[in-house]
Design a protein around this motif. Sequence first.
Motif, PDB file in Angstrom:
ATOM      1  N   TYR A   1       4.431  14.903   9.286  1.00  0.00           N
ATOM      2  CA  TYR A   1       4.654  13.462   9.131  1.00  0.00           C
ATOM      3  C   TYR A   1       4.513  13.069   7.666  1.00  0.00           C
ATOM      4  CZ  TYR A   1       4.297   8.447  10.085  1.00  0.00           C
ATOM      5  OH  TYR A   1       4.523   7.093  10.105  1.00  0.00           O
ATOM      6  N   ALA A   2       3.442  13.572   7.043  1.00  0.00           N
ATOM      7  CA  ALA A   2       3.218  13.261   5.627  1.00  0.00           C
ATOM      8  C   ALA A   2       4.231  13.977   4.746  1.00  0.00           C
ATOM      9  CB  ALA A   2       1.794  13.667   5.239  1.00  0.00           C
TER      10      ALA A   2
ATOM     11  N   TYR B   1      -5.470   8.526   1.300  1.00  0.00           N
ATOM     12  CA  TYR B   1      -6.689   7.890   1.790  1.00  0.00           C
ATOM     13  C   TYR B   1      -7.209   8.724   2.947  1.00  0.00           C
ATOM     14  CZ  TYR B   1      -9.695   3.740   2.309  1.00  0.00           C
ATOM     15  OH  TYR B   1     -10.757   2.866   2.331  1.00  0.00           O
TER      16      TYR B   1
ATOM     17  N   PRO C   1       0.811  -1.222   0.000  1.00  0.00           N
ATOM     18  CA  PRO C   1       0.000   0.000   0.000  1.00  0.00           C
ATOM     19  C   PRO C   1       0.849   1.280   0.000  1.00  0.00           C
ATOM     20  CG  PRO C   1      -0.874  -1.575   1.580  1.00  0.00           C
ATOM     21  CD  PRO C   1       0.397  -2.175   1.035  1.00  0.00           C
ATOM     22  N   HIS C   2       1.944   1.285   0.774  1.00  0.00           N
ATOM     23  CA  HIS C   2       2.695   2.538   0.910  1.00  0.00           C
ATOM     24  C   HIS C   2       3.498   2.878  -0.343  1.00  0.00           C
ATOM     25  CE1 HIS C   2       5.775  -0.415   2.025  1.00  0.00           C
ATOM     26  NE2 HIS C   2       6.679   0.495   1.759  1.00  0.00           N
TER      27      HIS C   2
ATOM     28  N   PHE D   1      -2.885  11.027  14.114  1.00  0.00           N
ATOM     29  CA  PHE D   1      -2.012  10.376  15.089  1.00  0.00           C
ATOM     30  C   PHE D   1      -2.104  11.131  16.411  1.00  0.00           C
ATOM     31  CE2 PHE D   1       0.507   9.443  11.045  1.00  0.00           C
ATOM     32  CZ  PHE D   1      -0.216   8.278  10.818  1.00  0.00           C
TER      33      PHE D   1
ATOM     34  N   MET E   1      -0.698   4.917   4.119  1.00  0.00           N
ATOM     35  CA  MET E   1      -1.270   5.793   3.097  1.00  0.00           C
ATOM     36  C   MET E   1      -0.570   7.144   3.059  1.00  0.00           C
ATOM     37  SD  MET E   1      -3.602   4.383   1.266  1.00  0.00           S
ATOM     38  CE  MET E   1      -2.655   2.889   1.208  1.00  0.00           C
ATOM     39  N   LEU E   2       0.348   7.361   4.008  1.00  0.00           N
ATOM     40  CA  LEU E   2       1.182   8.569   3.962  1.00  0.00           C
ATOM     41  C   LEU E   2       2.606   8.182   3.574  1.00  0.00           C
ATOM     42  CD1 LEU E   2      -0.203  10.244   7.213  1.00  0.00           C
ATOM     43  CD2 LEU E   2      -0.788  10.800   4.858  1.00  0.00           C
ATOM     44  N   ARG E   3       2.729   7.041   2.895  1.00  0.00           N
ATOM     45  CA  ARG E   3       3.992   6.571   2.325  1.00  0.00           C
ATOM     46  C   ARG E   3       4.967   6.006   3.347  1.00  0.00           C
ATOM     47  NH1 ARG E   3       4.644   8.478  -2.976  1.00  0.00           N
ATOM     48  NH2 ARG E   3       3.160  10.075  -3.583  1.00  0.00           N
TER      49      ARG E   3
ATOM     50  N   LEU F   1      -0.892   6.615  -3.145  1.00  0.00           N
ATOM     51  CA  LEU F   1      -2.300   6.976  -2.975  1.00  0.00           C
ATOM     52  C   LEU F   1      -2.478   7.774  -1.698  1.00  0.00           C
ATOM     53  CD1 LEU F   1      -4.014   3.562  -3.663  1.00  0.00           C
ATOM     54  CD2 LEU F   1      -4.270   5.629  -5.017  1.00  0.00           C
TER      55      LEU F   1
ATOM     56  N   ARG G   1       7.667  12.369   4.420  1.00  0.00           N
ATOM     57  CA  ARG G   1       7.743  11.118   3.674  1.00  0.00           C
ATOM     58  C   ARG G   1       7.465  11.294   2.179  1.00  0.00           C
ATOM     59  NH1 ARG G   1       7.096  10.415   8.728  1.00  0.00           N
ATOM     60  NH2 ARG G   1       7.997   8.609   9.769  1.00  0.00           N
TER      61      ARG G   1
ATOM     62  N   ALA H   1       1.148  14.322   1.464  1.00  0.00           N
ATOM     63  CA  ALA H   1       1.834  13.091   1.044  1.00  0.00           C
ATOM     64  C   ALA H   1       1.929  13.023  -0.477  1.00  0.00           C
ATOM     65  CB  ALA H   1       1.116  11.865   1.600  1.00  0.00           C
TER      66      ALA H   1
ATOM     67  N   ALA I   1      -0.753   5.423   8.307  1.00  0.00           N
ATOM     68  CA  ALA I   1       0.658   5.737   8.054  1.00  0.00           C
ATOM     69  C   ALA I   1       1.090   5.206   6.686  1.00  0.00           C
ATOM     70  CB  ALA I   1       1.528   5.148   9.162  1.00  0.00           C
TER      71      ALA I   1
END
Lengths: 398, 225
Positions: A98-99, A79, A72-73, A87, B126-128, A77, A102, A149, B124
Amino acid sequence: MLSVDIRRDFPGFSLEVAHDFAMEGITALFGPSGCGKSTLLRVIAGLETGARGTVRLGAEAWQAPGRRALAPHRRGLGYVFQEARLFPHLDVAGNLRYAERRARQVPGRAFGFDDVVAALDLGPLLGRRTGALSGGERQRVSIGRTLLARPRLMLMDEPLAALDLRRKAGILPHIARLPQAFGVPVIYVTHAIDEVTQLADRMVVLSEGRKTAEGPVEEVLARLDLPPATGRFEAGAVAEARILGHDRTWNLTRLEVGGQALEMPEVDLAPGTVVRLRVRARDVSLATERPRGVSIRNILAAEVLEILPEPQTAFAEILLSVGGVRLRARLTRASVSDLGIAPGSAVFALIKSVSFDRRALVPAGPGEGEGTPAPEDAPPQASETPVQRSGSALHIGE
Amino acid sequence: MELPDAGPLWLSLRLAAVTTLILLVLGTALAWWLAGTRSRLKPLVEAVTALPLVLPPTVLGFYLLVMMSPNGPLGRLWLDATGSTLTFSFAGIVIGSVFYSLPFAVQPLQATFETIGRGPMEAAAMLRASPFDAFLSVMSPMALRGYLTAAVLTFAHTIGEFGVVLMVGGSIPGRTKVISIAIYEHVETIDYAAAHLLSAGLLVFSFLVLVFVYGVNRRFPGHRG
């Protein structure tokens, strides 16, 4: 193009859907609770293990028989979950960062942290703990976090389902703007028809794990043969209309629908602006002659296209054409019989009320955008009554 | 005045610290698997994990002794690798303690992971974030309370260990003579004053540990996702 052709079996239920999702605009995935729409979204994201079939984005196969599914990561995408899933050990800024951290390696620098904060009005929330946010604020942060993200496609799973009408109205415009403002297409899961008509360009209807309809929102909603997923009370048609002008004496705005004029309480939009109207079937009455001496001012000449009686009930649904624009009327079967109408009959549609679904599909000129989103804590509009579900609903007086 | 029991006390603290560190790593892996698996083996593994709770320490110690003796599978491996025997050594009682205190690390962690659910990990991803990244950056901080409980209970339980150590370690001063064995020997030699000192110390220590654990559980009544 996101091509999905999958099957997922559960005890007593199976989801089997093949569909090509356009990678632009907003596509609504619509259906009643338990029809499998959220599961389909999870399959696309790779969160639902145990689905068979293929999921591919263009030339990239995310899932294919005999191959290990892409994690998935790695799918790029976004979501947005119904419960936001912020969090709790980070504050709002921490969630956003956080997003952002990454997504550093993702090419393209079209927008940054500050742009997202400004667009979603997150500035005042940055230092707050996530536990101290209201439901609407949580979803705004969640949308902002997802944007940062840098997703290629955003999946949204009933993000407004837990919110009250007022908070919903505050967020809808933000979501509507995502494709244009951030260049990200959206697949939006919902069981609320007003969200579909206010947001979506296209829709896919799911029922009991199968696709039952797809196409532009106006076309799908005008069809009579679909299961009454929205409940008859809310069923209706969506029509595009153009603002003709304003009558300052009576505070009315005149619009053009299918070559005929319609009036509604004055709205602040420039002539030429194209808007989307929703007319509920229960707000449309029919007459075989142009009635006189009635308070209803919106009387449109129409042709009957189709009559669909509902067995075991008093009602029938009539599909009408007003100069090519489709409307639906809900009458009793007894009325249909008394009027003696049939497909092809010329009738007059008496429209009691219109709600105004989406501001300015096509702005008339510069500076006329999607409208300023209503602040979440603003008092509800006076015109908003419990049955009038739209964010900016306006009645046509009888 | 030189404390006669400083040696056993220090040894117990070292044993508990090392055991706790090992169990936090092993327990994380096992608890994470148990919290997420749909395998049919799950009840079996859960039962094995909980065995030290109901088994007499002497029974556990006896089988560990058999395994660790120079002729046992574990003992021979150790002898080949290090040139020394595993029984009656510090390493031996560490291994024994790891088995003995396993449920005290695994159960709080498993409960915490199950309460938090997979939702934050999915968010998490979905945030890569990779699964490992997501575990370190989201799951671990959210599970902090569970880790605190697991660490404190494991530490305290290992401090009070007696039966298993006695079986696999005996009572070698500085190597395997831990605090509870020192108490036992004081009682054997009718030195009640020394036994009292150590026993009261352990009693107060255990009580404070439990107050701390329940206090922590009260102050952080679960996370709101």
